[in-house]
Design an enzyme around this catalytic site. Structure first.
Site, short mmCIF file in Angstrom:
data_model
loop_
_atom_site.label_atom_id
_atom_site.label_comp_id
_atom_site.label_asym_id
_atom_site.label_seq_id
_atom_site.Cartn_x
_atom_site.Cartn_y
_atom_site.Cartn_z
N CYS A 160 107.06 19.13 -69.22
CA CYS A 160 105.95 19.35 -70.15
C CYS A 160 104.72 19.66 -69.32
O CYS A 160 104.32 18.88 -68.46
CB CYS A 160 105.74 18.09 -70.99
SG CYS A 160 104.29 18.19 -72.04
N CYS A 169 99.75 12.02 -74.43
CA CYS A 169 99.15 13.12 -73.68
C CYS A 169 97.78 12.74 -73.16
O CYS A 169 96.95 12.24 -73.89
CB CYS A 169 98.92 14.32 -74.59
SG CYS A 169 100.30 14.77 -75.57
N CYS A 172 90.98 17.19 -81.58
CA CYS A 172 91.84 16.41 -82.49
C CYS A 172 91.48 14.92 -82.35
O CYS A 172 91.34 14.42 -81.24
CB CYS A 172 93.32 16.66 -82.19
SG CYS A 172 93.80 18.37 -82.47
N CYS A 197 90.41 19.90 -73.00
CA CYS A 197 90.68 20.65 -74.23
C CYS A 197 89.43 20.60 -75.10
O CYS A 197 88.69 19.63 -75.07
CB CYS A 197 91.85 19.99 -74.97
SG CYS A 197 92.34 20.85 -76.49
N SER A 217 103.32 24.87 -77.96
CA SER A 217 102.79 24.09 -79.09
C SER A 217 101.31 24.41 -79.31
O SER A 217 100.52 24.40 -78.37
CB SER A 217 102.96 22.60 -78.77
OG SER A 217 102.38 21.82 -79.79
N CYS A 238 93.75 12.43 -80.12
CA CYS A 238 94.30 12.92 -78.85
C CYS A 238 93.39 12.59 -77.66
O CYS A 238 92.20 12.89 -77.67
CB CYS A 238 94.50 14.43 -78.95
SG CYS A 238 95.14 15.15 -77.45
N LEU A 272 101.08 20.30 -87.20
CA LEU A 272 100.65 20.32 -88.60
C LEU A 272 99.96 19.01 -88.95
O LEU A 272 98.83 18.99 -89.39
CB LEU A 272 101.88 20.58 -89.49
CG LEU A 272 101.62 20.81 -90.97
CD1 LEU A 272 100.74 22.02 -91.21
CD2 LEU A 272 102.94 20.95 -91.73
N HIS A 273 100.66 17.92 -88.78
CA HIS A 273 100.14 16.55 -88.88
C HIS A 273 99.61 16.10 -90.23
O HIS A 273 99.29 14.92 -90.38
CB HIS A 273 99.03 16.31 -87.83
CG HIS A 273 99.48 16.48 -86.41
ND1 HIS A 273 100.74 16.19 -85.98
CD2 HIS A 273 98.80 16.93 -85.32
CE1 HIS A 273 100.83 16.44 -84.68
NE2 HIS A 273 99.69 16.91 -84.26
N GLU A 329 97.87 16.79 -65.87
CA GLU A 329 99.12 16.03 -65.78
C GLU A 329 100.30 16.80 -66.35
O GLU A 329 100.15 17.68 -67.20
CB GLU A 329 98.97 14.65 -66.42
CG GLU A 329 98.58 14.66 -67.87
CD GLU A 329 98.42 13.23 -68.40
OE1 GLU A 329 97.42 12.58 -68.08
OE2 GLU A 329 99.30 12.77 -69.13
N1 SAH Z 1 97.11 21.80 -78.12
C1 SAH Z 1 98.50 21.89 -78.44
C2 SAH Z 1 99.43 21.26 -77.43
C3 SAH Z 1 99.06 19.97 -76.80
S1 SAH Z 1 99.25 18.45 -77.67
C4 SAH Z 1 98.76 21.36 -79.81
O1 SAH Z 1 97.84 20.88 -80.46
O2 SAH Z 1 99.87 21.49 -80.31
C5 SAH Z 1 100.99 18.22 -77.94
C6 SAH Z 1 101.29 17.47 -79.22
O3 SAH Z 1 100.99 16.07 -79.13
C7 SAH Z 1 100.51 17.98 -80.43
O4 SAH Z 1 101.33 18.01 -81.56
C8 SAH Z 1 99.45 16.92 -80.56
O5 SAH Z 1 98.87 16.94 -81.83
C9 SAH Z 1 100.23 15.67 -80.24
N2 SAH Z 1 99.44 14.50 -79.87
C10 SAH Z 1 98.30 14.44 -79.17
N3 SAH Z 1 97.88 13.17 -79.03
C11 SAH Z 1 98.78 12.41 -79.65
C12 SAH Z 1 98.90 11.01 -79.86
N4 SAH Z 1 97.99 10.15 -79.41
N5 SAH Z 1 99.97 10.57 -80.55
C13 SAH Z 1 100.90 11.44 -81.03
N6 SAH Z 1 100.84 12.76 -80.86
C14 SAH Z 1 99.79 13.25 -80.20
#
Ligand code: SAH
Length: 353
Positions: free
Chosen positions: A106, A334, A117, A113, A192, A120, A216-217, A93
């Site tokens: 985007c 995402c 995470c 993936c 990213s 995600c 970073l989160h 997507e």
């Molecule tokens: N793999 C890369 C890019 C894809 S995700 C990365 O980790 O940066 C793009 C961004 O969206 C990342 O910061 C990811 O942590 C965040 N993300 C993914 N799922 C999410 C969700 N449910 N709510 C908020 N942010 C999310």
């Protein structure tokens, strides 16, 4: 022999091939322009190329296209989410976002993936495969062509971990910024990553003027490990060192993405820890309330909590914004659209995903 992927080739490579085909080098320039500037969908559309050469091209090359399976447009802000089918059947997507300063797309860098995470949607079914440079480019080309909107900004923030598909990513970036192609300015591109430290260092060496965003989160290793498996491999200290190296090499300010999860990483103590981590770095912190995913445990922080977090950072003079949520009404987070479709298709039993 497998056909070559013409949309992933640079102009130099195409010129060499044309010579081998007994054609003049300027033919390569013409073909390259049809693909990367005029954004055609097939060899048929190349009107200044003879039928004889087109036949040779069809024989030698695959012309990467995407099939639009679904498109959802937000009634709130015009954000358009595209679900594409790759030529091998995998789904990806991409999103078109319209801002005052221009249109941003985007894109996904992988089908699925493997980073895992915990919040995600894109990673739930694991990695299917890496995308080719042509498939990354075509998300942008197709959306520009289909929507009639000029794309000026690109963010590699869709499904996938771009640094887990490093060589294809670099080739894609070179093609996208090529002055003989669509020529999107590197400064208008953001990549990213969840934080694959050696690749951040390698990327710094490429010396592109691309913006690097780091997911970073969390303000410490313990919390980060609860959210992101990659934190077991690289510590926050190693990650931030690599970020400082990237800044030294490129002069580009780093963006830190910090997704706020209710009761997990959004307390005053978390904000204080985050401040001491990034203080003194040339950076920007982007706060994103977690977009809840049905199968996953995390919930987004309340607006008030996000505001409080932001104020605390601001007081310490950290550049910080809360990301404006685009297209919340259209499977915002995402991977959610892809996931919904993947599920639906599997339930119908019509396709193996
Ligand atoms: N793999 C890369 C890019 C894809 S995700 C990365 O980790 O940066 C793009 C961004 O969206 C990342 O910061 C990811 O942590 C965040 N993300 C993914 N799922 C999410 C969700 N449910 N709510 C908020 N942010 C999310």
């Amino acid at each position: 022999m497998d056909k070559k992927d013409i949309k992933s080739m640079n102009l130099g490579e195409l010129k060499k091939d044309m010579e081998e085909l007994g054609e003049k080098a300027f033919r390569a320039t013409q073909v390259y322009e049809w693909i990367h500037v005029k954004l055609v969908q097939s060899f048929d559309e190349m009107t200044n190329i003879s039928e004889k050469l087109k036949e040779k091209l069809r024989e030698k090359y695959n012309f990467t296209t995407l099939e639009i399976v679904d498109k959802q447009v937000s009634a709130q802000d015009g954000t358009a989410k595209y679900l594409f089918r790759l030529q091998d059947g995998n789904l990806i997507e991409s999103v078109l976002m319209k801002y005052k300063h221009g249109n941003s797309v985007c894109i996904s860098s992988q089908a699925g993936c493997r980073m895992g995470c915990k919040f995600c949607a894109s990673t739930i079914a694991g990695l299917k495969r890496n995308l080719f440079p042509s498939e990354m480019l075509e998300q942008i080309y197709r959306i520009q062509r289909e929507s009639g909107e000029r794309v000026s900004n690109v963010v590699v923030m869709g499904t996938g971990e771009p640094f887990d598909n490093y060589d294809n990513l670099i080739r894609f970036l070179k093609l996208l910024t090529d002055e003989k192609g669509l020529h999107i300015s590197a400064r208008n591109i953001t990549v990213s990553t969840c934080g694959i430290v050696p690749k951040i260092r390698e990327f710094a060496e490429e010396n592109m003027q691309v913006t690097l965003a780091i997911s970073l989160h969390a303000p410490n290793n313990e919390k980060r490990k609860r959210m992101m498996p990659i934190a077991n491999k690289y510590s926050i200290e190693e990650l931030l060192d690599a970020c400082r190296y990237f800044f030294e090499k490129t002069g580009r300010r780093i963006t830190f993405e910090y997704s706020l999860a209710d009761g997990v990483n959004d307390s005053e103590q978390d904000a204080a820890e985050l401040i001491s981590l990034v203080k003194g770095m040339n950076c920007h912190v982007n706060l994103i309330p977690i977009n809840p995913v049905e199968e996953l445990e995390f919930e987004g922080s309340a607006k008030k909590v996000a505001e409080k977090f932001k104020n605390k950072l601001e007081k310490s003079r950290i550049n910080v914004t809360i990301r404006r949520e685009m297209g919340r009404d259209i499977d915002g987070a995402c991977g959610q659209l892809r996931r919904k479709f993947d599920g639906a298709v599997r339930e119908e039993g019509t396709k193996e995903c």
